[in-house]
Scaffold this active site. Structure first.
Site, PDB file in Angstrom:
ATOM      1  N   LEU A 247     133.380 -37.636 -45.269  1.00  0.00           N
ATOM      2  CA  LEU A 247     133.675 -36.544 -46.203  1.00  0.00           C
ATOM      3  C   LEU A 247     134.941 -36.853 -46.998  1.00  0.00           C
ATOM      4  CD1 LEU A 247     133.334 -33.593 -47.223  1.00  0.00           C
ATOM      5  CD2 LEU A 247     134.647 -32.859 -45.227  1.00  0.00           C
TER       6      LEU A 247
ATOM      7  N   SER B 277     142.000 -32.073 -48.295  1.00  0.00           N
ATOM      8  CA  SER B 277     141.802 -30.632 -48.122  1.00  0.00           C
ATOM      9  C   SER B 277     140.901 -30.087 -49.222  1.00  0.00           C
ATOM     10  CB  SER B 277     143.152 -29.915 -48.148  1.00  0.00           C
ATOM     11  OG  SER B 277     143.925 -30.298 -47.029  1.00  0.00           O
TER      12      SER B 277
ATOM     13  N   GLY C 212     165.247 -39.598 -21.441  1.00  0.00           N
ATOM     14  CA  GLY C 212     165.148 -40.966 -21.951  1.00  0.00           C
ATOM     15  C   GLY C 212     163.831 -41.630 -21.569  1.00  0.00           C
TER      16      GLY C 212
ATOM     17  N   GLU D   2     140.354 -32.623 -39.606  1.00  0.00           N
ATOM     18  CA  GLU D   2     139.352 -31.551 -39.715  1.00  0.00           C
ATOM     19  C   GLU D   2     139.972 -30.243 -40.201  1.00  0.00           C
ATOM     20  OE1 GLU D   2     136.203 -31.359 -36.857  1.00  0.00           O
ATOM     21  OE2 GLU D   2     136.456 -33.456 -36.326  1.00  0.00           O
TER      22      GLU D   2
ATOM     23  N   THR E 100     143.848 -29.246 -42.172  1.00  0.00           N
ATOM     24  CA  THR E 100     145.251 -29.153 -41.775  1.00  0.00           C
ATOM     25  C   THR E 100     145.557 -27.729 -41.305  1.00  0.00           C
ATOM     26  OG1 THR E 100     145.862 -28.514 -44.004  1.00  0.00           O
ATOM     27  CG2 THR E 100     145.961 -30.871 -43.498  1.00  0.00           C
TER      28      THR E 100
END
Lengths: 379, 261
Positions: free
Chosen positions: A125, A132, A340, A363, A365
């Site tokens: 896509l 977006s 640490g 998928e 934001t």
């Protein structure tokens, strides 16, 4: 109202967890190092039934429901988010559109192999200029002499170089905006289709992410998925389900952060006692546990709605948004609790932090999820 | 060939809480699993089935929830499940349990081999297998670590001992109990579980089995648990600091002081 999992769901959850601990955990470090998950892992997951969980029995599925699938995604992701995202992408956005919108022929050809894990699926896509704003798709498909010819590039595609089949969107009616987009079922061996370089990523390094290139890619006329011009609507539907799986993945990461932090805090001694005895650490752990549980609740609610054929888009967006932000917060606190050591790669929490960040991006934001929710409010 | 595997459902936990009133483990809220030792028995039966086409029947005594463990056993590859359940069975000791199991096994029809785990993870008496053989009037070989040969009416196995193993042969039917060295149990598959949903598992109570009421439950149990206590918590141990050379020197001295060296 009943907040209990069924006996079947509990057993499936435990089996997924056993599989993750016995067959995934021992290899996670190696996969992340090599930035790849061996293909046999997917074959094995297919054999166990992971991919078939949410699909009905008529198409070779297990009919266990989306909720059971979400539980499985959580358990896998709790051990390896890289495997979790490959799993989620394969099922929710790779295979699901073929099941939901495919012709009888397309289903017969692809569903069996996808459910059994013989073929992995990807969803094409996103494009360099259409993230977006998926309506801004520039890949084109035109019908020439009874064949579709696709041209364009898709980016950030999960499972790209592993996939045997890709569901990809392209503009078939230029100028018609989102109503001019259609989806196609593209076999990986289609002429003119190729996979570009794999990306080097901040996290989820073992998962496969690459570019898809369509250069005069020729497909038979019946490669169209569903109706012409239905692509936009189709991917919105696929993404609604996908969001539940990303939410489940996020819950898995958050739970892993809590597991690691709790264990560390109970054994790490400073000032003469385990650091879990200090309120400063206890409050962090309490917040992590609370938010993880809330994220899980919303994820399962969205899945439950979907299984009961009720509208779930708003809840899926809420679950995805809350769970993804939860796992980032949990990962930050997990690193902080480890001090640490948390910054070193001998402990897993630095990986959780790197993996978690993608959940707020992929998928949809966080910003897009807020838009989806706001639109559902009538804004 | 038909193989019967006897399984027990046990709580999965390393932090067991004890119910002082009942002198038993408080299983409320705990995940229930197939006794890990029994999974080796089940795996062995399923391997025999895969190699030579036997059928595998799995049987268990216990409350309603045991149904889940029977289905998990089906998901691992067993063909049939049988559930022996009656509120009056509660409080049965190993001998009474073996009695119930034996009548259940007789009721389910002809069989060639009964496989049990060496013991349960919770009770750990290790008695049900041999007692079951006695009740069935069958020979019994315990602690089997390998089945060397199995054919119509005959079995030869390796029986683990403290310092090696014995090779034992005998006629079928027979009861064997197995140790964890025998195999690596497979994971039950999600697919197998969903398929197992459709299997009908008969539930037989005391009257279905025609049991003698004097032989099960607390009244039919010659032994009872007098007291149950958790193992003492593990003590901290001692960390030896310093360079590797210093650490070795300190360690050796401590081992000498403790008369280990």
């Amino acid at each position: 109202m009943d907040f209990q999992l069924t006996g079947e769901q509990r057993m499936l959850q435990r089996m997924a967890r056993d599989f993750a601990l016995k067959e995934v955990q021992p290899h996670v470090a190696e996969w992340e190092e090599k930035k790849a998950i061996p293909r046999e892992v997917f074959a094995r997951m297919g054999e166990m039934g992971f991919f078939a969980l949410p699909f009905p029995e008529e198409v070779g599925g297990l009919g266990a429901g989306y909720l059971a699938y979400a539980l499985a995604v959580e358990e896998i992701s709790r051990v390896s988010a890289s495997l979790g995202i490959s799993y989620a992408a394969h099922v929710s956005i790779g295979t699901m559109p073929i099941y939901l919108f495919g012709s009888r022929v397309q289903k017969e050809r692809w569903l069996g192999p996808c459910l059994r894990g013989e073929v992995l699926a990807a969803f094409g896509l996103t494009e360099p200029g259409a993230g977006s704003d998926a309506g801004g798709t520039e890949t084109t498909a035109s019908l020439v002499d009874g064949e579709w010819v696709l041209n364009g590039t898709k980016c950030f595609i999960t499972n790209a170089s592993l996939a045997g089949v890709v569901v990809a969107t392209a503009v078939t009616e230029p100028g018609k905006g989102s109503r001019g987009i259609s989806s196609f079922v593209v076999p990986a061996d289609a002429p003119g289709f190729s996979v570009g370089q794999r990306y080097s990523k901040l996290g989820l390094r073992a998962s496969d992410t690459a570019e898809l290139v369509f250069a005069d890619c020729r497909l038979p006329e019946d490669a169209l998925l569903g109706e012409r011009g239905a692509g936009f609507r189709q991917f919105l539907t696929a993404l609604d389900g996908g969001r539940i799986s990303i939410a489940a993945l996020s819950v898995g990461i958050a739970q892993a952060c809590l597991d690691a932090s709790l264990e560390y805090a109970k054994t790490r001694v400073q000032f003469g006692q385990a650091i879990s005895k200090f309120q400063a650490i206890q409050f962090k752990l309490a917040d992590m546990a609370m938010e993880t549980e809330l994220a899980r609740l919303m994820t399962l609610k969205a899945a439950w709605l979907k299984d009961n054929h009720l509208p779930f888009g708003r809840e899926a967006a809420m679950a995805k948004l809350f769970a993804s932000e939860t796992c980032v917060r949990a990962a930050l606190q997990a690193v902080q609790i480890h001090g640490g050591y948390g910054y070193m790669d001998e402990y897993p929490v630095e990986r959780y932090l790197r993996d978690a960040k993608l959940m707020e991006i992929g998928e949809g934001t966080s910003e897009i999820q807020r838009l989806v929710i706001a639109r559902n409010l009538g804004c | 060939m038909r193989i019967v595997v006897s399984i027990k459902q046990v709580p999965e936990t390393t932090e067991v809480k004890i119910d002082p009133a009942k002198n038993s483990v408080d299983t409320e809220g705990l995940t229930r699993i197939i006794n890990p030792y029994d999974t080796y028995a089940l795996e062995e039966a399923v391997r025999i089935k895969e190699a030579s086409g036997a059928t595998v029947a799995v049987i268990s005594v216990g409350p309603e929830k045991v149904d889940e463990s029977l289905r998990e056993a089906l998901a691992m590859g067993a063909d049939e499940g049988f559930h022996l359940s009656d509120p009056a069975f509660e409080g049965s000791d190993p001998l009474a349990t073996a009695y119930i199991l034996a009548r259940g096994i007789e009721k389910l029809g002809p069989y060639d081999l009964v496989i049990c785990g060496r013991q349960a993870m919770d009770g750990a008496s290790g008695q049900v297998g041999p007692s079951l053989a006695e009740e069935l009037g069958l020979p019994c070989v315990t602690f089997v670590r390998k089945i060397e040969e199995l054919k119509e009416g005959y079995i030869r196995v390796q029986r683990m001992t403290d310092d090696g193993y014995e090779v034992v042969e005998g006629p079928l039917p027979m009861v064997i109990t197995v140790v964890k060295e025998i195999n690596e149990p497979r994971l039950a598959s999600l697919k197998g579980l969903m398929k197992a949903k459709r299997v009908t598992i008969p539930v037989w109570n005391a009257s279905d089995l025609g049991l003698d009421p004097a032989r099960y439950g607390p009244a039919g149990s010659p032994t009872s648990v007098a007291r149950l206590s958790p193992p003492p918590p593990r003590t901290g141990g001692e960390m030896i600091e310093g360079t590797p050379e210093e650490q070795v020197r300190i360690l050796v001295r401590k081992l000498r002081d403790a008369k280990v060296l």
